[in-house]
Design a protein around this motif. Structure first.
Motif, PDB file in Angstrom:
ATOM      1  N   UNK A   2      -9.653  17.989  10.942  1.00 15.55           N
ATOM      2  CA  UNK A   2     -10.624  16.895  11.004  1.00 15.55           C
ATOM      3  C   UNK A   2     -10.201  15.699  10.137  1.00 15.55           C
ATOM      4  N   UNK A   3     -10.344  14.510  10.703  1.00 12.71           N
ATOM      5  CA  UNK A   3     -10.081  13.313   9.894  1.00 12.71           C
ATOM      6  C   UNK A   3     -11.299  13.000   9.052  1.00 12.71           C
ATOM      7  N   UNK A   4     -11.069  12.472   7.873  1.00 16.32           N
ATOM      8  CA  UNK A   4     -12.210  12.034   7.069  1.00 16.32           C
ATOM      9  C   UNK A   4     -11.842  10.784   6.284  1.00 16.32           C
ATOM     10  N   UNK A   5     -12.862  10.007   5.975  1.00 19.39           N
ATOM     11  CA  UNK A   5     -12.647   8.738   5.278  1.00 19.39           C
ATOM     12  C   UNK A   5     -13.365   8.769   3.940  1.00 19.39           C
ATOM     13  N   UNK A   6     -12.624   8.379   2.915  1.00 19.87           N
ATOM     14  CA  UNK A   6     -13.247   8.253   1.599  1.00 19.87           C
ATOM     15  C   UNK A   6     -13.246   6.782   1.214  1.00 19.87           C
ATOM     16  N   UNK A   7     -14.402   6.328   0.760  1.00 23.61           N
ATOM     17  CA  UNK A   7     -14.498   4.956   0.274  1.00 23.61           C
ATOM     18  C   UNK A   7     -14.566   4.990  -1.248  1.00 23.61           C
ATOM     19  N   UNK A   8     -13.739   4.148  -1.865  1.00 24.84           N
ATOM     20  CA  UNK A   8     -13.688   4.129  -3.327  1.00 24.84           C
ATOM     21  C   UNK A   8     -13.932   2.731  -3.851  1.00 24.84           C
ATOM     22  N   UNK A   9     -14.662   2.630  -4.934  1.00 22.05           N
ATOM     23  CA  UNK A   9     -14.708   1.382  -5.698  1.00 22.05           C
ATOM     24  C   UNK A   9     -13.902   1.653  -6.964  1.00 22.05           C
ATOM     25  N   UNK A  10     -12.854   0.862  -7.145  1.00 21.13           N
ATOM     26  CA  UNK A  10     -11.937   1.130  -8.267  1.00 21.13           C
ATOM     27  C   UNK A  10     -11.706  -0.136  -9.081  1.00 21.13           C
ATOM     28  N   UNK A  11     -11.221   0.061 -10.319  1.00 20.67           N
ATOM     29  CA  UNK A  11     -10.857  -1.086 -11.152  1.00 20.67           C
ATOM     30  C   UNK A  11      -9.704  -1.816 -10.465  1.00 20.67           C
ATOM     31  N   UNK A  12      -9.764  -3.129 -10.447  1.00 24.94           N
ATOM     32  CA  UNK A  12      -8.737  -3.952  -9.817  1.00 24.94           C
ATOM     33  C   UNK A  12      -7.634  -4.215 -10.839  1.00 24.94           C
ATOM     34  N   UNK A  13      -6.728  -3.256 -10.983  1.00 26.64           N
ATOM     35  CA  UNK A  13      -5.739  -3.318 -12.046  1.00 26.64           C
ATOM     36  C   UNK A  13      -4.434  -2.713 -11.559  1.00 26.64           C
ATOM     37  N   UNK A  14      -3.295  -3.093 -12.169  1.00 31.84           N
ATOM     38  CA  UNK A  14      -2.023  -2.504 -11.774  1.00 31.84           C
ATOM     39  C   UNK A  14      -2.033  -1.003 -12.058  1.00 31.84           C
ATOM     40  N   UNK A  15      -1.342  -0.285 -11.201  1.00 31.23           N
ATOM     41  CA  UNK A  15      -1.201   1.154 -11.431  1.00 31.23           C
ATOM     42  C   UNK A  15      -2.302   2.013 -10.836  1.00 31.23           C
ATOM     43  N   UNK A  16      -3.416   1.398 -10.443  1.00 28.97           N
ATOM     44  CA  UNK A  16      -4.552   2.198  -9.975  1.00 28.97           C
ATOM     45  C   UNK A  16      -4.238   2.871  -8.635  1.00 28.97           C
ATOM     46  N   UNK A  17      -3.629   2.106  -7.743  1.00 29.72           N
ATOM     47  CA  UNK A  17      -3.292   2.638  -6.417  1.00 29.72           C
ATOM     48  C   UNK A  17      -2.406   3.882  -6.558  1.00 29.72           C
ATOM     49  N   UNK A  18      -1.452   3.756  -7.490  1.00 33.66           N
ATOM     50  CA  UNK A  18      -0.514   4.827  -7.774  1.00 33.66           C
ATOM     51  C   UNK A  18      -1.228   6.108  -8.218  1.00 33.66           C
ATOM     52  N   UNK A  19      -2.225   5.954  -9.069  1.00 30.55           N
ATOM     53  CA  UNK A  19      -2.959   7.135  -9.565  1.00 30.55           C
ATOM     54  C   UNK A  19      -3.693   7.816  -8.418  1.00 30.55           C
TER      55      UNK A  19
END
Ligand SMILES: Cc1ncc(C[n+]2csc(CCOP(=O)(O)OP(=O)(O)O)c2C)c(N)n1
Ligand SMILES: [Mg+2]
Lengths: 84, 549
Positions: A2-19
């Motif tokens: 099954x496909x699923x979608x997660x929505x995140x609100x994250x700090x807009x900062x370098x390195x966050x995507x990587x984590x």
């Protein structure tokens, strides 16, 4: 699976995507699609991540993502029917 | 008033109650070390022989005291040398703040001399990590580091501070420590738990490190008595109950006691407190779950249903949850179940073939110890023997690497623990393999005059590896026999410690009686190469597969 979608609100900062993607990678879950946009408040970004997994994987991902310092909100979106 | 970054670090350490740090200097932290020099009256810095030892010492300091440990290293190799120590703290949920220096901000990302991306390297093994690129953020980041490390499920946080940030100036406003008892995400229904406990005929408690971390020993004891439930412990939970308590069945799992394995398999309700159901503790998960309800209580919501699905999951601080349960649960009577547990506990006795065995050695050493003596271990057979035979009575008296299983952990941990508790009597149980990894820290124990007794259960081999090779690889001893000629007693002397060799219990007792009040002692105890850790449930097995001889 099954496909699923997660929505995140994250700090807009370098390195966050990587984590966040690192968390998926460590558990061996592929990301099918990924969207990142700055919100009206430039301190935060909204992410939409589509991946696949059963209820166990979905709950685990939500709970693991919630533990990340840079993640402010996690929502498991209602399953979308991708085959219409 | 303006202060330098290095001064801000010192102030923030002091504000957070840090009195001792462990570390090793180098060019990327020289401004900080200059301030440590000037502030030696406020912060004691312990220089170790190797950064790994400093990280393990900060970890041992935290485990023994319950405070957050601090380790400081330079960039590059200094930083990479503490990665094992950070991972070790992460897997055992030990609060640790690691401060690493780095090259100047303009040199970052240019493969400069001694530059590594330590934030990238440590990302999977920290609760969080930071690079400080702007001195204005420094005080806040350090404040956050201590808050994160010490709150919720505790763990390590790394702060990477480039050298030029340490020398820049900025206005400093003191940031008082955050309340680390911040509310935890609540989950689950206590009423369901109460009903399950009331309805259970044979409840069994599986308690782990979470009980120790939340300081809930008294509550656990009362809870066990109230609901008449015998207790098995994970390795991290070994000090969660006194060994002398009649329903403490000791360690459970692969190398646990037979009593714990049998009682667990006969239970109808398994109450898991502050554990993560490591596969070393559960074995075959289907057999583990069969015929019983699982009630899991943990501070970390992501642990609920992660390894073992539970019928009832409750997220919260163990101490608080146990208190709420105790408020409502009535005293139970359950003679048959209690007698069964007590009888299994009393008959469990692993016989040792020869007189100078791991068991008799550990028992002899334990007679010389007090109830608050700190016990550190390395990793291998000697570690498990310590769990099986040493009678832990007080909380936080055990320093052992559970999750990562780090050989070489013990010497640094013993140093950190001993210092944290003001030079309290400390014993390290180790073996030739593990001790060989970080024995350089004997130098630190000597210079710090620490009363650490190192007991080497010397089987001339990587005993645990050899045991697996005996049992599962038909005796093909690939690289597990150490053809070494190291004289550990003479080596101890060379370090300025006291060295003994003891081949009989009498010689061991003589050595222990001569243990110095200041400074370490090493006792080399040769044991049979084929001593085994028993009982053992093979990987993925269950109680029926238990090997007892
Ligand atoms: C750093 C590290 N390397 C390898 C291992 C794998 N390992 C686990 S136990 C063991 C043998 C330990 O030998 P020793 O310290 O002599 O203890 P003994 O089993 O003999 O008591 C090894 C190699 C480990 N746990 N840690
Ligand atoms: Mg050995």
């Amino acid at each position: 699976m099954e496909k699923f979608t997660i929505e995140l609100i994250v700090a807009n900062r370098y390195g966050v995507l990587n984590r966040i993607t690192g968390l998926y990678a460590r558990r061996g879950y592929n990301i099918d699609s990924l969207n990142v946009n700055e919100t009206a408040d430039p301190q935060f970004s909204r992410m939409l991540i589509v991946s696949r997994g059963d209820a166990y994987i979905q709950t685990q991902m939500v709970r693991q993502l919630s533990k990340l310092y840079d993640v402010k909100e996690v929502t498991l979106m209602a399953t979308v029917n991708f085959k219409k | 008033m303006k202060r330098s970054g290095a001064q801000i670090i010192i102030e923030q350490l002091c504000v957070h109650g840090v009195t001792t740090v462990f570390g090793y200097p180098g060019s990327a932290v020289l401004p900080l070390y200059d301030e440590l020099y000037k502030n030696a009256h406020r912060i004691r810095h312990i220089i170790t022989a190797h950064e790994q030892g400093a990280a393990h010492a900060a970890d041992g300091y935290a485990r023994a005291s319950g405070k957050t440990g601090v380790v400081i290293t330079t960039s590059g190799p200094g930083a990479t040398n503490i990665v094992t120590g950070i991972a070790n703290a992460y897997l055992d949920s030990v609060p640790l703040v690691a401060i690493t220096g780095n090259v100047d901000v303009p040199l970052l990302g240019k493969d400069s001399f001694q530059e590594v991306d330590i934030v990238g390297i440590t990302q999977p093994v920290v609760k969080h990590n930071f690079v400080v690129r702007d001195i204005e953020e420094l005080a806040f980041i350090l404040h956050e580091a201590f808050r994160i490390a010490g709150s919720g499920r505790k763990g390590p946080v790394l702060v990477d501070i480039p050298r030029d940030i340490q020398t820049k100036l900025c206005t400093y406003q003191e940031m008082k420590p955050a309340d680390t008892a911040a509310p935890i995400q609540k989950h689950g229904d206590l009423q369901e738990a109460i009903q399950a406990i009331k309805g259970s005929k044979r409840p069994y408690i599986y308690a782990g490190g979470g009980v120790v971390a939340s300081g809930a020993q008294e509550e656990l004891l009362e809870f066990s008595r109230r609901i008449c439930a015998p207790v098995g412990l994970s390795m991290m939970g070994m000090t969660a109950l006194p060994a002398s308590y009649e329903w403490n069945l000791g360690m459970c799992g692969m190398h646990g006691t037979e009593a714990a394995a049998i009682v667990e398999s006969e239970s109808d309700l398994l109450i898991a407190l502050g554990v993560r159901f490591s596969e070393r503790a559960t074995g075959d998960i289907e057999a583990y779950r069969k015929n019983r309800t699982i009630l899991h209580i943990d501070i970390d919501l992501s642990e609920i249903d992660k390894n073992v699905p539970s019928q009832i999951g409750i997220c919260g601080d163990i101490k608080e949850v146990l208190r709420s349960l105790l408020d409502t649960l009535p005293q139970r009577e359950n003679n048959a179940w209690q007698q069964r547990a007590a009888q299994l506990k009393s008959t469990q006795n692993v016989s040792s073939q020869n007189n100078f065995s791991p068991k008799s050695i550990i028992e002899t050493v334990s007679r010389y110890c007090r109830s608050d003596t700190l016990i550190a271990t390395d990793v291998g057979q000697h570690q498990i023997w310590t769990m099986l035979y040493y009678p832990f009575e007080k909380c936080r008296t055990l320093l052992t690497s559970g999750g990562l299983g780090t050989m070489g952990y013990g010497m640094g941990a013993a140093i950190g623990g001993c210092i944290a508790m003001g030079g309290r009597q400390t014993v390290l149980f180790t073996s030739d393999g593990s001790f060989g990894m970080n024995l350089c820290e004997l130098a630190t124990a000597v210079s710090q005059e620490l009363p650490i007794v190192v007991v080497i259960l010397n089987n001339q081999s990587l005993g645990m590896v050899r045991q697996w090779q005996t049992m599962f690889y038909e005796g093909r001893y690939s690289q597990s026999t150490l053809h070494r000629k190291t004289d550990f007693a003479a080596l101890a002397d060379a370090f300025g410690a006291i060295g003994y060799k003891a081949a009989t219990l009498q010689e061991l007792e003589n050595a222990l009686q001569n243990a110095p009040k200041v400074g370490p002692m090493v006792i080399d105890c040769p044991i049979n190469i084929d001593e085994k850790v028993l009982p053992m449930i093979p990987p993925g097995g269950c109680v029926e597969d238990i090997i007892t001889s």
